[in-house]
Motif scaffolding. Structure first.
Motif, PDB file in Angstrom:
ATOM      1  N   THR A 263      -3.224  -5.797  -9.511  1.00  0.00           N
ATOM      2  CA  THR A 263      -3.960  -4.541  -9.659  1.00  0.00           C
ATOM      3  C   THR A 263      -4.806  -4.247  -8.426  1.00  0.00           C
ATOM      4  OG1 THR A 263      -4.047  -4.845 -12.056  1.00  0.00           O
ATOM      5  CG2 THR A 263      -5.608  -3.298 -11.097  1.00  0.00           C
TER       6      THR A 263
ATOM      7  N   ALA B 160      -2.576  -3.335  -5.480  1.00  0.00           N
ATOM      8  CA  ALA B 160      -1.893  -2.049  -5.617  1.00  0.00           C
ATOM      9  C   ALA B 160      -2.839  -0.864  -5.521  1.00  0.00           C
ATOM     10  CB  ALA B 160      -1.145  -1.997  -6.954  1.00  0.00           C
ATOM     11  N   ARG B 161      -4.122  -1.058  -5.825  1.00  0.00           N
ATOM     12  CA  ARG B 161      -5.041   0.066  -5.922  1.00  0.00           C
ATOM     13  C   ARG B 161      -6.177   0.039  -4.907  1.00  0.00           C
ATOM     14  NH1 ARG B 161      -4.864   3.172 -10.465  1.00  0.00           N
ATOM     15  NH2 ARG B 161      -3.253   2.631 -11.981  1.00  0.00           N
ATOM     16  N   ARG B 162      -6.325  -1.033  -4.170  1.00  0.00           N
ATOM     17  CA  ARG B 162      -7.438  -1.142  -3.239  1.00  0.00           C
ATOM     18  C   ARG B 162      -6.922  -1.312  -1.807  1.00  0.00           C
ATOM     19  NH1 ARG B 162     -11.754   0.866  -5.827  1.00  0.00           N
ATOM     20  NH2 ARG B 162     -11.701   0.178  -7.998  1.00  0.00           N
TER      21      ARG B 162
ATOM     22  N   ALA C 125      -8.412  -6.061  -1.345  1.00  0.00           N
ATOM     23  CA  ALA C 125      -7.417  -6.773  -2.150  1.00  0.00           C
ATOM     24  C   ALA C 125      -7.340  -8.242  -1.753  1.00  0.00           C
ATOM     25  CB  ALA C 125      -6.051  -6.107  -1.974  1.00  0.00           C
TER      26      ALA C 125
ATOM     27  N   GLY D 195       1.873  -6.222  -5.305  1.00  0.00           N
ATOM     28  CA  GLY D 195       0.863  -5.172  -5.338  1.00  0.00           C
ATOM     29  C   GLY D 195       0.812  -4.370  -4.060  1.00  0.00           C
ATOM     30  N   ARG D 196       0.924  -5.030  -2.912  1.00  0.00           N
ATOM     31  CA  ARG D 196       0.892  -4.298  -1.643  1.00  0.00           C
ATOM     32  C   ARG D 196       2.125  -3.418  -1.471  1.00  0.00           C
ATOM     33  NH1 ARG D 196      -3.509  -3.021  -0.500  1.00  0.00           N
ATOM     34  NH2 ARG D 196      -2.746  -2.373   1.534  1.00  0.00           N
TER      35      ARG D 196
ATOM     36  N   ASN E  26       1.448  -0.439  -3.483  1.00  0.00           N
ATOM     37  CA  ASN E  26       0.449   0.375  -2.792  1.00  0.00           C
ATOM     38  C   ASN E  26       1.090   1.187  -1.667  1.00  0.00           C
ATOM     39  OD1 ASN E  26      -1.602   0.611  -0.376  1.00  0.00           O
ATOM     40  ND2 ASN E  26      -2.836   0.476  -2.233  1.00  0.00           N
TER      41      ASN E  26
ATOM     42  N   ARG F 109       3.188   4.008  -3.131  1.00  0.00           N
ATOM     43  CA  ARG F 109       2.364   5.119  -3.611  1.00  0.00           C
ATOM     44  C   ARG F 109       1.836   5.935  -2.440  1.00  0.00           C
ATOM     45  NH1 ARG F 109      -1.209   1.836  -8.182  1.00  0.00           N
ATOM     46  NH2 ARG F 109       0.413   1.779  -9.803  1.00  0.00           N
ATOM     47  N   ALA F 110       1.412   5.250  -1.368  1.00  0.00           N
ATOM     48  CA  ALA F 110       0.937   5.986  -0.194  1.00  0.00           C
ATOM     49  C   ALA F 110       2.052   6.832   0.415  1.00  0.00           C
ATOM     50  CB  ALA F 110       0.377   5.006   0.840  1.00  0.00           C
TER      51      ALA F 110
END
Length: 397
Positions: free
Chosen positions: A99, A102-104, A109, A155-156, A159, A162-163
């Protein structure tokens, strides 16, 4: 329309993560029940309690990520106090690592991953190995390293995806706006081209009307029938010019503009009523007329009215507690209009150009006049316009 379960869970992340935590507890119970009783590290009620405690940080992973990381780190002391950890505990660390990754941002992270897994590896290295597993501390530490790295890497990747998705959406939005702008520009260019062509047609009709009127005036006494025929031609040509002029206005009107009303346009006669309205709105206004009013073109009268209207409107907005004066001066070859106020004037905004002043300049420039606007020497604001006036006379051949 009723929302689906997935849309409902997206709108309520706390409820969705709470269900995930419940799933982790259920998974822990399933593993415990499938394990022979003699290998249970603790009784079933104690196992259930420790599982709930270890899985609770998952419920906060999106609404409060850093407190969730702190709570998960606090639960790492449980194996040292009770013997073995729980399956829910390891999964919780992996879920929180994913989490945060993926979000920070990358640094946050990585810090969260270190806070989660370094204490876990230390606890596994210092705690005695489980009898049931018969593995050493090195194996447990290596397992933690691999699980932490895998969770962080996944997670990365999410991320980055998503970017990239956000960047593609932004590019698509910019491209769509650019395409819309180009389409609107193409429509505007085509309308201007059509307007120029219609202007040429109207100008041709008006020129023909002038020539025919001159001829009719010259033959009116000698040949009334010929003059009557010419006047009829002038009538038809005038109607054709009016039709073309209406089409010209339709072409120049944008989609956002309403259809023009049939009421007559205001002129100099409406300035008295305009100043009275401004007085009622709270701005004292005086009107001064110099010279003798003469015949004016309707377009010039409308331009003067709009200039006074815009200037008084700006004074109402920006002058504050002040007074204003409107001066109309009729000369032999020009009409001067001046609107002054004693207020503080508009605040300077270099990046913003007022549409009102631009409209004044366009109206005055249309009739070959000059416009001057700016602050007064003694305070306040001044709008001055000088518009040449053509004296009406007979049509030249």
């Amino acid at each position: 329309m009723t929302e689906g379960p997935r849309a409902l869970l997206r709108r309520h992340p706390l409820a969705a993560d709470a269900l995930l935590a419940v799933g982790l507890v259920a998974l822990e119970l399933l593993f415990t029940l499938l394990t022979p009783r003699e290998y249970w590290p603790r009784p079933l009620p104690a196992t259930l309690g420790w599982s709930v405690l270890c899985a609770a940080p998952v419920a906060l992973r999106r609404v409060a990520p850093w407190p969730a990381v702190g709570a998960a780190v606090a639960t790492l002391a449980l194996p040292a106090l009770t013997g073995d950890g729980t399956t829910a505990q390891g999964v919780t660390l992996a879920v929180l690592t994913y989490t945060m990754a993926a979000r920070r941002p990358a640094r946050a992270a990585a810090l969260a991953a270190a806070l989660l897994w370094v204490p876990a590896m230390v606890a596994n290295a210092l705690a005695p190995p489980s009898v049931a597993l018969a593995v050493g501390p090195a194996y447990l530490v290596l397992n933690n390293v691999l699980l932490g790295l895998l969770s962080f890497a996944v997670g990365r990747v999410v991320n980055a995806r998503r970017a990239a998705t956000r960047a593609l959406r932004e590019r698509a939005r910019v491209a769509e706006e650019r395409q819309r702008s180009l389409a609107e520009q193409a429509v505007a260019d085509e309308r201007r081209r059509i307007a120029r062509e219609l202007h040429d047609v109207v100008a041709h009709h008006v020129s023909v009307m002038g020539v025919l009127a001159t001829g009719a005036r010259r033959v009116l006494r000698r040949d009334p029938d010929a003059a009557d025929e010419v006047i009829g031609t002038i009538e038809e040509t005038g109607r054709a010019a009016l039709r073309e002029l209406r089409r010209l206005l339709d072409v120049l009107r944008t989609d956002a503009e309403p259809v023009a009303e049939l009421a007559p346009q205001p002129g100099l006669a409406g300035i008295d009523a305009l100043t009275e309205q401004v007085r009622e709105a709270g701005l004292p206004v005086t009107l001064r007329v110099e010279g003798t009013p003469g015949p004016l073109e309707e377009g010039v009268a409308l331009a003067v009215y709009r200039i006074v209207q815009e200037a008084l409107t700006n004074a109402l907005k920006h002058a504050g507690a002040a007074s204003a004066q409107v001066r109309l001066s009729y000369g032999a070859d020009a009409l001067e209009v001046e609107v002054t106020d004693t207020g503080r004037g508009p605040r300077p905004e270099p990046d913003r150009i007022g549409h009102g002043l631009v409209g004044m300049r366009e109206r005055v420039g249309l009739y070959g006049g000059v416009l001057r606007t700016g602050a007064r020497a003694g305070g306040g604001f001044r709008v001055y316009a000088r518009i040449p006036v053509e004296q009406p006379g007979p049509l030249a051949a």
